[in-house]
Design an enzyme around this catalytic site. Structure first.
Site, PDB file in Angstrom:
ATOM      1  N   ASP A 100       0.874  -1.174   0.000  1.00 19.92           N
ATOM      2  CA  ASP A 100       0.000   0.000   0.000  1.00 19.92           C
ATOM      3  C   ASP A 100       0.910   1.222   0.000  1.00 19.92           C
ATOM      4  O   ASP A 100       1.473   1.591   1.031  1.00 19.92           O
ATOM      5  CB  ASP A 100      -0.871  -0.046   1.271  1.00 19.92           C
ATOM      6  N   LYS A 149       2.450  11.584  -3.896  1.00 19.39           N
ATOM      7  CA  LYS A 149       1.703  10.574  -4.658  1.00 19.39           C
ATOM      8  C   LYS A 149       0.599  11.227  -5.501  1.00 19.39           C
ATOM      9  O   LYS A 149       0.249  10.732  -6.567  1.00 19.39           O
ATOM     10  CB  LYS A 149       1.113   9.558  -3.688  1.00 19.39           C
ATOM     11  N   ASP A 166     -12.479   6.132   2.660  1.00 19.16           N
ATOM     12  CA  ASP A 166     -11.033   6.122   2.933  1.00 19.16           C
ATOM     13  C   ASP A 166     -10.537   7.540   3.228  1.00 19.16           C
ATOM     14  O   ASP A 166     -10.308   8.337   2.326  1.00 19.16           O
ATOM     15  CB  ASP A 166     -10.306   5.538   1.705  1.00 19.16           C
TER      16      ASP A 166
END
Ligand code: AMP
Length: 595
Positions: A211, A273, A396
């Site tokens: 992850d 990211k 999330d």
């Protein structure tokens, strides 16, 4: 002295040696940031090739390169460090001086630097902060712990006089030229910037799930039918997704890099990211430029890249450095080579972004067995092997981003049917609310606005995050920040009690925003809350009780309790890796990309 230490014998009769130390720093702020590892409440480490023998009494004065005085006091040389560049980590020459007296301003300064370093060290040692990379030893600055080249150092020069005369160029004279120094350091410590794919000669037996998060990254594996997140030797379960280039050093990754975020935000790449596979002129890159202090530039293909000191680093390279750290963590744990992985990405990633992730993996020496959508991974952690027929919503909320996705599960088929999110909604926004609250309380307590330096502000932000996490477990939490700033020549300590209720009132709009996204994601496919059988909470920030409450209120049912919010994505990736190896696979269906 009463303890009969030979170093102090006869000190009353001996005359102290005058020591004027010229530092290379131009400002007091620079001194506080960069000299901190050399300073403790008990003493100071002075880097010099001509140290005084242990036991020497000294009357010292530290000055900036401008000649401005920063510290003054008396002390005794406690130990001498002889240069040894071959040692691991290498030793710089110098002497550790124990304070016997400091003037009031110097005492306050030492206190300020020491307590901000304590905050940094708490950050370094707090669980979940990942593993130090080999060759990068955190220095506990202070006597008995001489600094090494693995942390920023000042470049002081000791000269045997207390004369007020400036000595131009002294600070430079005592050290090798910058190029030479860099070469020496990089020769010993370099984490090379990955620029070509690492060849894989033999595929490993183990396949791990990774992850790669915006804030933190982790790896998981299945052993004896049981999936688990791989801990570091120190017991940490995640590595911060942070890469930094400390002054005059080479790259650091993980929690050492994150520790530097407080003192050098412009030289510390976090949250990158979001930029993976995105053009420099994309809306996200523009928004990142407004929000992050590091420099975002265009690489030769027009994609967003970052500047780290003299280096232009592509986002694939940033991701590769983090992936490599995760891979090494797994190798250390499993005791065997690992070069195969299932990698997770946000469900809305387009093909270019997925390809960027594959490139990053290749640079890190990883063969990608499958790219898996993050919500699908979380759903796998929830449903694997349970043969469910359900429609679930994966909520999330991580450190910097929020994603909501609806999945339809039919036995071993997992299909993402709708996804949405906010690339700039996450734990840091909650931290900012608490920081503003602390600043208001400071102003009320002291009577003036906080005008502390960046280090003091970082201490506040750090305390805000700790209080936020603690308030997930308890109703109130004390915050105490000694020597936070100076007011009318006096050090100010911020002391307050935060309670859950007032914090929840402040952050409620952020949680409401996430609920709004859930509503949009449902609406996009003509779904209503009654179509959702289960809500799965993922991401560290979803641990906040207010999130549970608001999610339960919106969906009319409490979220699932069986999934670990920090681990679900890595565990799901490991489960898929396992299923790929076995006869009975899992079928995963994707969703269209969001840009
Ligand atoms: P992630 O990106 O999933 O690693 O989440 C990191 C975020 O979760 C950070 O902003 C943390 O402050 C936050 N976080 C971690 N634990 C808790 C907790 N117990 N309560 C509230 N927030 C938390």
């Amino acid at each position: 002295m009463a303890n009969g230490d030979p170093a102090d014998a006869g000190s009353a009769e001996r005359k102290p040696v005058g020591l004027l130390v010229r530092l290379a720093y131009q400002s007091i702020e620079d001194f506080k940031r960069r000299f901190a590892p050399n300073l403790s409440r008990g003493g100071v480490f002075i880097r010099t090739r001509e140290p005084k023998p242990a036991g020497t009494l000294v009357a010292f004065e530290l000055r900036l390169s401008t000649g401005e005085k920063v510290m003054r006091g008396d002390g005794v040389v406690r130990s001498v460090v002889v240069e040894d560049l071959g040692a691991t980590p290498p030793r710089v020459p110098g002497m550790a001086i124990q304070f016997t007296r400091l003037d009031a301003a110097s005492r306050a300064l030492v206190e300020e630097v020491a307590s901000s370093r304590a905050a940094l060290e708490r950050t370094l040692s707090s669980p979940g902060m990942g593993t130090p990379l080999p060759g990068f030893t955190p220095v506990a600055a202070g006597l008995g712990s001489p600094p090494t080249l693995s942390r920023p150092l000042g470049t002081p020069v000791a000269v045997p006089t207390l004369s007020p005369t400036n000595v131009p160029g002294e600070a430079e004279r005592d050290r090798p030229p910058r190029g030479e120094q860099l070469r020496r350091i990089t020769g010993l410590f370099e984490i090379p910037l990955p620029s070509t794919p690492e060849p894989i000669t033999r595929p490993s037996r183990a396949v791990i799930g990774i992850d790669l998060g915006t804030t933190n990254s982790s790896a998981a594996v299945v052993r004896d039918g049981r999936p688990y997140v791989i801990p570091s030797r120190e017991g940490y379960r995640t590595i911060p997704s942070v890469v930094a280039l400390p002054p005059r050093q080479t790259l650091v990754v993980g929690h050492l890099a994150r520790a530097q975020l407080l003192s050098d935000p412009a030289g510390t790449i976090n949250g990158a990211k979001r930029l993976l596979g995105r053009p420099f002129d994309s809306a996200i890159a523009a928004e990142m430029r407004g929000k992050f202090p590091y420099q975002i530039v265009a690489d030769q293909d027009g994609l967003a890249a970052v500047r780290l000191g003299p280096l232009t680093v592509t986002i694939e390279q940033v991701a590769a450095l983090i992936l490599r750290a995760v891979k090494e963590l797994a190798q250390n744990h499993l005791g065997e080579e690992v070069n195969r992985a299932v990698l997770t990405v946000p469900a809305y990633y387009n093909e270019r972004q997925r390809q960027a992730m594959r490139t990053a993996a290749a640079l890190a020496g990883l063969r990608v067995e499958r790219i898996l959508n993050e919500p699908t991974a979380a759903a796998l952690a929830y449903a694997y092997g349970r043969h469910l027929q359900q429609r679930v919503l994966v909520y999330d909320l991580g450190g910097g981003t929020f994603d909501a996705s609806v999945l339809e599960l039919q036995d071993n088929i997992y299909e993402v049917v709708s996804t949405g999110g906010d690339a700039f909604l996450g734990g840091v926004d909650f931290d900012a609310c608490l920081t503003r609250l602390l600043l208001r309380q400071y102003a009320e307590q002291v009577g003036v606005e906080f005008d502390g330096n960046p280090v003091a502000l970082s201490r506040l932000t750090d305390a805000a995050e700790r209080a936020k996490c603690a308030l997930s477990e308890r109703a109130s939490f004390p915050v105490q920040l000694p020597f936070l700033a100076m007011h009318q020549g006096q050090p100010v300590t911020l002391e307050t009690m935060l309670n859950r209720g007032e914090v929840e009132a402040l952050v409620a709009p952020l949680v409401d925003r996430s609920i709004e996204v859930c509503r949009e994601v449902l609406q996009a496919k003509g779904l209503t809350i009654s179509d959702i059988d289960e809500v799965i909470l993922v991401g560290g920030q979803s641990r906040m009780p207010l999130v549970h409450q608001k999610v339960a209120a919106f969906f009319g049912k409490p979220p699932a309790r069986t999934v670990h919010p920090d681990e679900a994505v890595a565990l799901g990736a490991a489960l898929l890796a396992e299923s790929l190896e076995g006869a009975e696979g899992v079928v995963l269906l994707s969703v269209t990309a969001r840009d």
